[in-house]
Design a protein around this motif. Structure first.
Motif, PDB file in Angstrom:
ATOM      1  N   GLN A  86      70.849  57.417  55.381  1.00 37.65           N
ATOM      2  CA  GLN A  86      70.381  58.698  55.901  1.00 37.65           C
ATOM      3  C   GLN A  86      70.555  59.800  54.857  1.00 37.65           C
ATOM      4  O   GLN A  86      69.652  60.632  54.652  1.00 37.65           O
ATOM      5  N   THR A  87      71.705  59.790  54.191  1.00 34.61           N
ATOM      6  CA  THR A  87      71.974  60.794  53.158  1.00 34.61           C
ATOM      7  C   THR A  87      71.047  60.614  51.961  1.00 34.61           C
ATOM      8  O   THR A  87      70.504  61.579  51.417  1.00 34.61           O
ATOM      9  N   ALA A  88      70.851  59.357  51.561  1.00 36.72           N
ATOM     10  CA  ALA A  88      69.999  59.072  50.407  1.00 36.72           C
ATOM     11  C   ALA A  88      68.560  59.515  50.651  1.00 36.72           C
ATOM     12  O   ALA A  88      67.898  60.046  49.757  1.00 36.72           O
ATOM     13  N   PHE A  89      68.056  59.294  51.862  1.00 39.49           N
ATOM     14  CA  PHE A  89      66.676  59.686  52.167  1.00 39.49           C
ATOM     15  C   PHE A  89      66.508  61.199  52.034  1.00 39.49           C
ATOM     16  O   PHE A  89      65.505  61.686  51.498  1.00 39.49           O
ATOM     17  N   VAL A  90      67.511  61.950  52.495  1.00 37.37           N
ATOM     18  CA  VAL A  90      67.435  63.413  52.428  1.00 37.37           C
ATOM     19  C   VAL A  90      67.524  63.897  50.979  1.00 37.37           C
ATOM     20  O   VAL A  90      66.753  64.749  50.536  1.00 37.37           O
ATOM     21  N   LEU A  91      68.478  63.337  50.232  1.00 36.43           N
ATOM     22  CA  LEU A  91      68.710  63.813  48.866  1.00 36.43           C
ATOM     23  C   LEU A  91      67.664  63.329  47.868  1.00 36.43           C
ATOM     24  O   LEU A  91      67.278  64.068  46.947  1.00 36.43           O
ATOM     25  N   LEU A  92      67.204  62.100  48.032  1.00 39.23           N
ATOM     26  CA  LEU A  92      66.285  61.523  47.050  1.00 39.23           C
ATOM     27  C   LEU A  92      64.825  61.802  47.364  1.00 39.23           C
ATOM     28  O   LEU A  92      63.983  61.827  46.454  1.00 39.23           O
ATOM     29  N   GLY A  93      64.503  61.962  48.634  1.00 36.49           N
ATOM     30  CA  GLY A  93      63.105  62.096  49.013  1.00 36.49           C
ATOM     31  C   GLY A  93      62.477  60.727  49.206  1.00 36.49           C
ATOM     32  O   GLY A  93      63.028  59.706  48.762  1.00 36.49           O
ATOM     33  N   PRO A  94      61.305  60.666  49.861  1.00 33.79           N
ATOM     34  CA  PRO A  94      60.683  59.375  50.209  1.00 33.79           C
ATOM     35  C   PRO A  94      60.398  58.472  49.016  1.00 33.79           C
ATOM     36  O   PRO A  94      60.642  57.271  49.074  1.00 33.79           O
ATOM     37  N   ARG A  95      59.893  59.036  47.909  1.00 29.19           N
ATOM     38  CA  ARG A  95      59.477  58.186  46.785  1.00 29.19           C
ATOM     39  C   ARG A  95      60.663  57.487  46.139  1.00 29.19           C
ATOM     40  O   ARG A  95      60.661  56.267  45.958  1.00 29.19           O
ATOM     41  N   ARG A  96      61.702  58.260  45.796  1.00 31.82           N
ATOM     42  CA  ARG A  96      62.856  57.648  45.142  1.00 31.82           C
ATOM     43  C   ARG A  96      63.653  56.777  46.118  1.00 31.82           C
ATOM     44  O   ARG A  96      64.254  55.776  45.721  1.00 31.82           O
ATOM     45  N   PHE A  97      63.668  57.149  47.395  1.00 30.64           N
ATOM     46  CA  PHE A  97      64.345  56.319  48.394  1.00 30.64           C
ATOM     47  C   PHE A  97      63.670  54.960  48.497  1.00 30.64           C
ATOM     48  O   PHE A  97      64.341  53.920  48.572  1.00 30.64           O
ATOM     49  N   GLU A  98      62.335  54.941  48.478  1.00 30.87           N
ATOM     50  CA  GLU A  98      61.604  53.670  48.554  1.00 30.87           C
ATOM     51  C   GLU A  98      61.856  52.828  47.310  1.00 30.87           C
ATOM     52  O   GLU A  98      61.983  51.602  47.395  1.00 30.87           O
ATOM     53  N   GLU A  99      61.973  53.476  46.160  1.00 29.27           N
ATOM     54  CA  GLU A  99      62.273  52.741  44.921  1.00 29.27           C
ATOM     55  C   GLU A  99      63.667  52.115  45.007  1.00 29.27           C
ATOM     56  O   GLU A  99      63.880  50.983  44.577  1.00 29.27           O
ATOM     57  N   MET A 100      64.610  52.857  45.564  1.00 25.18           N
ATOM     58  CA  MET A 100      65.959  52.313  45.748  1.00 25.18           C
ATOM     59  C   MET A 100      65.933  51.087  46.657  1.00 25.18           C
ATOM     60  O   MET A 100      66.572  50.070  46.365  1.00 25.18           O
ATOM     61  N   GLN A 101      65.172  51.160  47.755  1.00 26.60           N
ATOM     62  CA  GLN A 101      65.070  50.031  48.677  1.00 26.60           C
ATOM     63  C   GLN A 101      64.446  48.816  48.001  1.00 26.60           C
ATOM     64  O   GLN A 101      64.844  47.676  48.259  1.00 26.60           O
ATOM     65  N   ALA A 102      63.468  49.071  47.129  1.00 25.77           N
ATOM     66  CA  ALA A 102      62.825  47.972  46.407  1.00 25.77           C
ATOM     67  C   ALA A 102      63.818  47.267  45.492  1.00 25.77           C
ATOM     68  O   ALA A 102      63.794  46.035  45.354  1.00 25.77           O
ATOM     69  N   GLN A 103      64.708  48.030  44.874  1.00 24.72           N
ATOM     70  CA  GLN A 103      65.714  47.432  43.996  1.00 24.72           C
ATOM     71  C   GLN A 103      66.700  46.588  44.795  1.00 24.72           C
ATOM     72  O   GLN A 103      67.125  45.522  44.360  1.00 24.72           O
ATOM     73  N   ILE A 104      67.065  47.056  45.980  1.00 22.02           N
ATOM     74  CA  ILE A 104      67.974  46.284  46.836  1.00 22.02           C
ATOM     75  C   ILE A 104      67.312  44.979  47.265  1.00 22.02           C
ATOM     76  O   ILE A 104      67.948  43.915  47.284  1.00 22.02           O
ATOM     77  N   SER A 105      66.018  45.047  47.600  1.00 19.16           N
ATOM     78  CA  SER A 105      65.286  43.834  47.986  1.00 19.16           C
ATOM     79  C   SER A 105      65.240  42.838  46.841  1.00 19.16           C
ATOM     80  O   SER A 105      65.232  41.626  47.057  1.00 19.16           O
ATOM     81  N   ALA A 106      65.210  43.349  45.602  1.00 11.59           N
ATOM     82  CA  ALA A 106      65.155  42.472  44.432  1.00 11.59           C
ATOM     83  C   ALA A 106      66.438  41.656  44.292  1.00 11.59           C
ATOM     84  O   ALA A 106      66.419  40.574  43.700  1.00 11.59           O
ATOM     85  N   ILE A 107      67.554  42.161  44.822  1.00 14.24           N
ATOM     86  CA  ILE A 107      68.790  41.374  44.813  1.00 14.24           C
ATOM     87  C   ILE A 107      68.620  40.164  45.719  1.00 14.24           C
ATOM     88  O   ILE A 107      68.932  39.027  45.347  1.00 14.24           O
ATOM     89  N   SER A 108      68.112  40.402  46.928  1.00 19.86           N
ATOM     90  CA  SER A 108      67.952  39.323  47.897  1.00 19.86           C
ATOM     91  C   SER A 108      66.996  38.252  47.411  1.00 19.86           C
ATOM     92  O   SER A 108      67.149  37.077  47.723  1.00 19.86           O
ATOM     93  N   SER A 109      65.980  38.659  46.636  1.00 16.19           N
ATOM     94  CA  SER A 109      65.003  37.693  46.138  1.00 16.19           C
ATOM     95  C   SER A 109      65.490  36.963  44.902  1.00 16.19           C
ATOM     96  O   SER A 109      64.829  36.049  44.419  1.00 16.19           O
ATOM     97  N   GLY A 110      66.648  37.383  44.372  1.00 14.72           N
ATOM     98  CA  GLY A 110      67.182  36.725  43.190  1.00 14.72           C
ATOM     99  C   GLY A 110      66.602  37.218  41.889  1.00 14.72           C
ATOM    100  O   GLY A 110      66.868  36.657  40.825  1.00 14.72           O
ATOM    101  N   GLU A 111      65.816  38.304  41.925  1.00 15.31           N
ATOM    102  CA  GLU A 111      65.193  38.816  40.706  1.00 15.31           C
ATOM    103  C   GLU A 111      66.209  39.519  39.814  1.00 15.31           C
ATOM    104  O   GLU A 111      66.117  39.465  38.591  1.00 15.31           O
ATOM    105  N   ILE A 112      67.165  40.232  40.429  1.00 17.05           N
ATOM    106  CA  ILE A 112      68.170  40.963  39.672  1.00 17.05           C
ATOM    107  C   ILE A 112      69.532  40.730  40.318  1.00 17.05           C
ATOM    108  O   ILE A 112      69.630  40.307  41.472  1.00 17.05           O
ATOM    109  N   THR A 113      70.576  41.032  39.586  1.00 15.50           N
ATOM    110  CA  THR A 113      71.938  40.918  40.109  1.00 15.50           C
ATOM    111  C   THR A 113      72.351  42.252  40.724  1.00 15.50           C
ATOM    112  O   THR A 113      71.738  43.291  40.462  1.00 15.50           O
TER     113      THR A 113
END
Length: 304
Positions: free
Chosen positions: A243-270
């Motif tokens: 909730q805090t990240a969405f407010v501080l980062l805004g939609p675009r950067r928040f979505e980029e952060m979520q994409a990076q987290i998803s990349a952990i689950s897919s095994g693309e990054i550590t």
């Protein structure tokens, strides 16, 4: 997977059939598969209609068939859901057959084949996957580790990768990313298929680990089991952070952060790489936010 049935025989001249049923957690079976190489499957019935993988995925042109247009999100999701159902069903059937001392050759020479895997659904809309081997399975030692290697090296997986190559061209991927935001969201939901789409090295194809990745969406991590109270506290921290990240980062950067987290689950990054990339997203304006981000990822994916 709620149920699996394996019918395998050692009798000479009999072709073993590996059957995995009720692959759940996926989108309902589409009424109009994309591309439509054959008549659309009829609505679910007590005797589900099964279509071969070779007719469901266009290995020559990718998603959308002969059209060079960028595929629509529903068509891409349909194809990827079929790939996920095939991957899950095949691995479950292989694991059950292994318990009977039978399996495919390590190099995938005796299958599975794209014409030997069929997909359909039951009345609830859950996917059904049937594997019918066209060559006898081989006897394997029970002590041999369960591996996804035969599937990854098989003709069926090669068919899927050819489909992906054709699809990737239409998605206009650059460094693994598409400029089409609505399609990027679809791809993010199926990142756990990268082991199959990109043929991971043999030492990363432990069968149980891969199956857990596909079914649960996260890699198995050797971490201490938390109590219910600790889980609840962690969930509260994570919710507050988002909730805090969405407010501080805004939609675009928040979505980029979520994409990076998803990349952990897919095994693309550590997790460590995700923390490092998160610094570029949050800093220098939000150092405190990044500190909480780092702490939470270590708790969720680390050994804490």
């Amino acid at each position: 997977v709620t149920a699996a049935r394996v019918d395998a025989t050692r009798r000479a001249g009999m072709y073993p059939a590996l059957v995995c049923q009720a692959v759940q957690g996926l989108r309902p079976w589409p009424q109009s598969p994309s591309p439509p190489p054959s008549p659309s499957p009829s609505p679910p019935s007590s005797s589900p209609s099964l279509l071969p993988l070779s007719s469901l995925l266009d290995s020559e042109h990718g998603c959308g068939g002969e059209s060079d247009e960028t595929p629509e999100a529903p068509a891409l999701e349909t194809d990827l859901a079929i790939v996920k159902a095939v991957a899950t069903g095949a691995l479950c059937a292989m694991r059950e057959a292994r318990a009977k001392g039978l399996g495919f050759q390590a190099d995938g020479a005796n299958g599975p084949f794209p014409s030997g895997i069929s997909v359909g659904c039951d009345r609830s809309g859950a996917y059904l996957v049937r594997m019918t081997d066209v060559e006898p399975l081989i006897e394997i030692e029970n002590e041999a580790p369960f591996s996804a290697k035969p599937l990854v090296y098989s003709a069926a997986a090669t068919w899927i990768r050819h489909w992906w190559n054709g699809t990737a061209r239409k998605l206009e991927l650059v460094d693994g990313k598409t400029k089409h935001a609505h399609l990027a969201k679809v791809l993010a939901r199926y990142g756990t298929l990268n082991w199959l789409l990109f043929a991971w090295p043999e030492d990363q194809l432990d069968g149980d680990e891969i199956l857990r990745l596909v079914e649960k969406g996260v890699p198995a991590a050797a971490r201490r089991v938390r109590t219910e109270a600790e889980e609840a506290q962690l969930q509260q921290r994570w919710t507050l952070f988002q909730q805090t990240a969405f407010v501080l980062l805004g939609p675009r950067r928040f979505e980029e952060m979520q994409a990076q987290i998803s990349a952990i689950s897919s095994g693309e990054i550590t997790p460590e790489e995700c923390i490092s990339r998160g610094k570029y997203i949050m800093c220098p304006e939000h150092e405190v936010l990044h500190g909480e981000f780092s702490s939470l990822l270590q708790l969720v994916f680390g050994s804490a």
